[in-house]
Design an enzyme around this catalytic site. Structure first.
Site, PDB file in Angstrom:
ATOM      1  N   GLY A 135       3.849  10.904  -8.557  1.00  0.00           N
ATOM      2  CA  GLY A 135       4.815   9.899  -8.984  1.00  0.00           C
ATOM      3  C   GLY A 135       5.566   9.233  -7.847  1.00  0.00           C
ATOM      4  CG  ASP A 139      -5.257 -15.927  -1.672  1.00  0.00           C
ATOM      5  OD1 ASP A 139      -5.738 -14.764  -1.647  1.00  0.00           O
ATOM      6  OD2 ASP A 139      -5.434 -16.728  -0.741  1.00  0.00           O
ATOM      7  CB  THR A 146      -5.972 -16.062   2.685  1.00  0.00           C
ATOM      8  OG1 THR A 146      -6.419 -15.499   1.433  1.00  0.00           O
ATOM      9  CG2 THR A 146      -6.643 -17.402   2.880  1.00  0.00           C
ATOM     10  CG  ASN A 189      -1.241   8.770   3.055  1.00  0.00           C
ATOM     11  OD1 ASN A 189      -1.357   7.784   2.312  1.00  0.00           O
ATOM     12  ND2 ASN A 189      -0.565   9.857   2.714  1.00  0.00           N
ATOM     13  CG  HIS A 237      -7.913  -3.820  -1.581  1.00  0.00           C
ATOM     14  ND1 HIS A 237      -8.953  -2.985  -1.933  1.00  0.00           N
ATOM     15  CD2 HIS A 237      -6.894  -2.993  -1.218  1.00  0.00           C
ATOM     16  CE1 HIS A 237      -8.569  -1.720  -1.792  1.00  0.00           C
ATOM     17  NE2 HIS A 237      -7.324  -1.697  -1.361  1.00  0.00           N
ATOM     18  CG  ASP A 292       7.885  11.823  -5.217  1.00  0.00           C
ATOM     19  OD1 ASP A 292       7.260  11.095  -4.403  1.00  0.00           O
ATOM     20  OD2 ASP A 292       7.526  12.981  -5.475  1.00  0.00           O
ATOM     21  NE  ARG A 345      -3.946   2.054   2.287  1.00  0.00           N
ATOM     22  CZ  ARG A 345      -4.168   2.853   3.326  1.00  0.00           C
ATOM     23  NH1 ARG A 345      -3.505   2.690   4.458  1.00  0.00           N
ATOM     24  NH2 ARG A 345      -5.070   3.811   3.241  1.00  0.00           N
ATOM     25  CG  HIS A 362      -1.501   5.383  -0.230  1.00  0.00           C
ATOM     26  ND1 HIS A 362      -2.284   5.897   0.788  1.00  0.00           N
ATOM     27  CD2 HIS A 362      -2.304   4.524  -0.910  1.00  0.00           C
ATOM     28  CE1 HIS A 362      -3.498   5.358   0.726  1.00  0.00           C
ATOM     29  NE2 HIS A 362      -3.526   4.511  -0.290  1.00  0.00           N
TER      30      HIS A 362
HETATM   31  C1  HEM Z   1      -9.567   3.225  -5.816  1.00  0.00           C
HETATM   32  C2  HEM Z   1      -8.585   2.535  -5.321  1.00  0.00           C
HETATM   33  C3  HEM Z   1      -8.374   2.158  -3.878  1.00  0.00           C
HETATM   34  C4  HEM Z   1      -9.095   2.482  -2.761  1.00  0.00           C
HETATM   35  C5  HEM Z   1     -10.350   3.337  -2.653  1.00  0.00           C
HETATM   36  C6  HEM Z   1      -8.451   1.834  -1.642  1.00  0.00           C
HETATM   37  C7  HEM Z   1      -8.851   1.944  -0.326  1.00  0.00           C
HETATM   38  C8  HEM Z   1      -8.227   1.348   0.751  1.00  0.00           C
HETATM   39  C9  HEM Z   1      -8.611   1.523   2.129  1.00  0.00           C
HETATM   40  C10 HEM Z   1      -9.720   2.423   2.630  1.00  0.00           C
HETATM   41  C11 HEM Z   1      -7.775   0.755   2.883  1.00  0.00           C
HETATM   42  C12 HEM Z   1      -7.794   0.596   4.411  1.00  0.00           C
HETATM   43  C13 HEM Z   1      -6.998   1.660   5.111  1.00  0.00           C
HETATM   44  C14 HEM Z   1      -7.173   1.516   6.597  1.00  0.00           C
HETATM   45  O1  HEM Z   1      -8.307   1.688   7.056  1.00  0.00           O
HETATM   46  O2  HEM Z   1      -6.191   1.215   7.301  1.00  0.00           O
HETATM   47  C15 HEM Z   1      -6.894   0.069   1.981  1.00  0.00           C
HETATM   48  C16 HEM Z   1      -5.967  -0.853   2.380  1.00  0.00           C
HETATM   49  C17 HEM Z   1      -5.062  -1.437   1.529  1.00  0.00           C
HETATM   50  N1  HEM Z   1      -4.882  -1.108   0.195  1.00  0.00           N
HETATM   51 FE1  HEM Z   1      -6.138  -0.037  -0.969  1.00  0.00          FE
HETATM   52  N2  HEM Z   1      -7.357   1.141  -2.094  1.00  0.00           N
HETATM   53  C18 HEM Z   1      -7.270   1.312  -3.444  1.00  0.00           C
HETATM   54  C19 HEM Z   1      -6.290   0.811  -4.275  1.00  0.00           C
HETATM   55  C20 HEM Z   1      -5.196   0.106  -3.847  1.00  0.00           C
HETATM   56  C21 HEM Z   1      -4.050  -0.244  -4.664  1.00  0.00           C
HETATM   57  C22 HEM Z   1      -3.874   0.138  -6.121  1.00  0.00           C
HETATM   58  C23 HEM Z   1      -3.198  -0.948  -3.874  1.00  0.00           C
HETATM   59  C24 HEM Z   1      -1.836  -1.516  -4.183  1.00  0.00           C
HETATM   60  C25 HEM Z   1      -1.256  -1.563  -5.336  1.00  0.00           C
HETATM   61  C26 HEM Z   1      -3.815  -1.066  -2.579  1.00  0.00           C
HETATM   62  C27 HEM Z   1      -3.300  -1.779  -1.539  1.00  0.00           C
HETATM   63  C28 HEM Z   1      -3.845  -1.848  -0.288  1.00  0.00           C
HETATM   64  C29 HEM Z   1      -3.351  -2.733   0.764  1.00  0.00           C
HETATM   65  C30 HEM Z   1      -2.253  -3.776   0.621  1.00  0.00           C
HETATM   66  C31 HEM Z   1      -4.108  -2.466   1.914  1.00  0.00           C
HETATM   67  C32 HEM Z   1      -3.931  -3.081   3.298  1.00  0.00           C
HETATM   68  C33 HEM Z   1      -2.913  -2.244   4.038  1.00  0.00           C
HETATM   69  C34 HEM Z   1      -2.519  -2.754   5.413  1.00  0.00           C
HETATM   70  O3  HEM Z   1      -2.882  -3.862   5.819  1.00  0.00           O
HETATM   71  O4  HEM Z   1      -1.810  -1.997   6.090  1.00  0.00           O
HETATM   72  N3  HEM Z   1      -5.005  -0.393  -2.583  1.00  0.00           N
HETATM   73  N4  HEM Z   1      -7.173   0.456   0.692  1.00  0.00           N
END
Ligand code: HEM
Ligand code: NAG
Length: 326
Positions: free
Chosen positions: A77, A254, A249, A99, A198, A79, A67, A71
């Site tokens: 970009g 996966d 998981t 964030n 996700h 950076d 993540r 971000h």
């Molecule tokens: C429109 C696109 C996206 C939205 C709205 C979104 C939204 C979110 C939100 C709300 C969380 C939870 C944050 C929290 O409450 O701690 C999250 C977690 C996460 N997101 Fe996304 N996300 C998006 C795209 C992406 C992309 C493109 C990636 C990676 C390439 C990504 C990877 C992750 C990961 C791995 C988590 C878990 C983080 C953790 O366990 O610390 N997300 N995302």
């Protein structure tokens, strides 16, 4: 005629100079598949070793690193701007509401320290973020992403309001999903695949309470709605700090995420939107049944995200949290 020939000659001279001479000298900011071959040949091995050796401290770290990469790259970009702490003239991007939950910067610091010991002052924090995310995917059982380009520079500034405006909010909808990934040259398949990130990690109750209260988000399945309500009771900031796994998981990269999203158990609104939309539903079906298709599309999407353009001015930070003193 002679004048024209001269002009054409001058044009070709400049063309040669700019395109051939400037491009062939290896300079930072100019990405290449062999950027550190001479200056830090084992950089990828060091990243792999440090991530592997620290995994016992937090088996959920790969999610955080993946993540962090999104971000960073999403805000002007890739950076390393997300790594900067607040300091003179800078409010850290990590203050941006989207964030929330960004964590495990200590892993980046450890990787940077190990790299500095082996090859001081040549590897940017921006490249480390990309390499750490690639390693996170692999170590969690995902694809080994080949063909990364390196040579990024670290930003010399960060801007919290630009971060707030660039990152999707926790309740982002389908349109924003299309725009964010389409603008990076991703196909619809790649866009769905990158959201498959996700498959790892967790979300805070604070990121989903709007789907539960005051009324149920239509796109949540009834059983899952009850599960989430138990996990995230109404009211109370303390309770909003509880976390919910992204899928069954959350430590494994996966295709379980797609199955779950298709079954009305998408954790975030965007997960449900993409599962329900007619354009993307068949792609989710494909990925839930075919892990190889998911991995291939994810890998090419990851490369595209890693190429999000950044400003040309930059430096190699000594410490990823601070811009260099001079
Ligand atoms: C429109 C696109 C996206 C939205 C709205 C979104 C939204 C979110 C939100 C709300 C969380 C939870 C944050 C929290 O409450 O701690 C999250 C977690 C996460 N997101 Fe996304 N996300 C998006 C795209 C992406 C992309 C493109 C990636 C990676 C390439 C990504 C990877 C992750 C990961 C791995 C988590 C878990 C983080 C953790 O366990 O610390 N997300 N995302
Ligand atoms: C951040 O960016 C905004 C919008 O471009 C600008 O108005 C503001 O002055 C910037 N803040 C800092 C501290 O540079």
């Amino acid at each position: 005629m002679g004048g024209v020939r001269e002009v054409v000659g001058i044009f070709f001279f400049f063309f040669f100079f700019v395109v051939v001479v400037v491009n062939t000298s290896t300079c930072w900011g100019q990405l290449s598949g062999h950027f550190y071959d001479g200056s830090c040949p084992n950089v990828e091995g060091i990243v792999r070793r440090v991530v592997a050796h620290n995994l016992w401290r937090d088996p959920t770290a790969p999610a955080a690193l993946l993540r962090l990469f999104f971000h960073d790259c999403q805000v002007q970009g890739c950076d390393g701007s997300i790594l900067l702490d607040s300091q003179e003239g800078i409010v850290t991007e990590r203050e941006a509401p989207s964030n929330l939950g960004i964590r495990r910067l200590d892993f980046i610091d450890k990787i940077k320290a190990a790299i500095e010991r082996a090859c001081p002052n040549v590897v940017s924090c921006a490249d480390i973020v990309v390499l750490a995310a690639r390693e996170a995917v692999r170590i969690a059982g995902g694809p080994h992403i080949e063909g990364l380009l390196l040579g990024r520079l670290d930003s010399i500034t960060a801007n919290e309001s630009i971060a707030s405006a660039s990152l999707p909010p926790p309740d982002a909808r389908f349109d924003e999903f299309l725009q964010i990934f389409g603008s990076k040259g991703m196909s619809l398949e790649e866009s769905v695949a990158i959201l498959g990130a996700h498959t790892l990690g967790v979300g805070h109750c604070g990121s989903i309470v709007n789907r539960l209260y005051p009324e149920k988000d239509e796109s949540l399945g009834p059983l899952y709605y009850n599960v989430l309500r138990l996990r995230c009771p109404a009211g109370g900031m303390v309770r909003q700090r509880a976390v919910v796994a992204n899928d069954r998981t959350p430590l494994v990269f996966d295709s379980q995420y797609f199955e779950k999203a298709l079954a009305g158990r998408g954790l975030f609104r965007v997960d449900s939107d993409v599962a329900l939309n007619q354009l993307t539903n068949p792609i989710m079906q494909l990925f839930s049944a075919n892990r190889h298709a998911f991995f291939a599309a994810f890998s090419s999407a990851f490369l595209k995200l890693s190429l999000a353009p950044s400003a040309s001015a930059g430096e190699i930070r000594h410490n990823c949290r601070f811009v260099n003193a001079d």
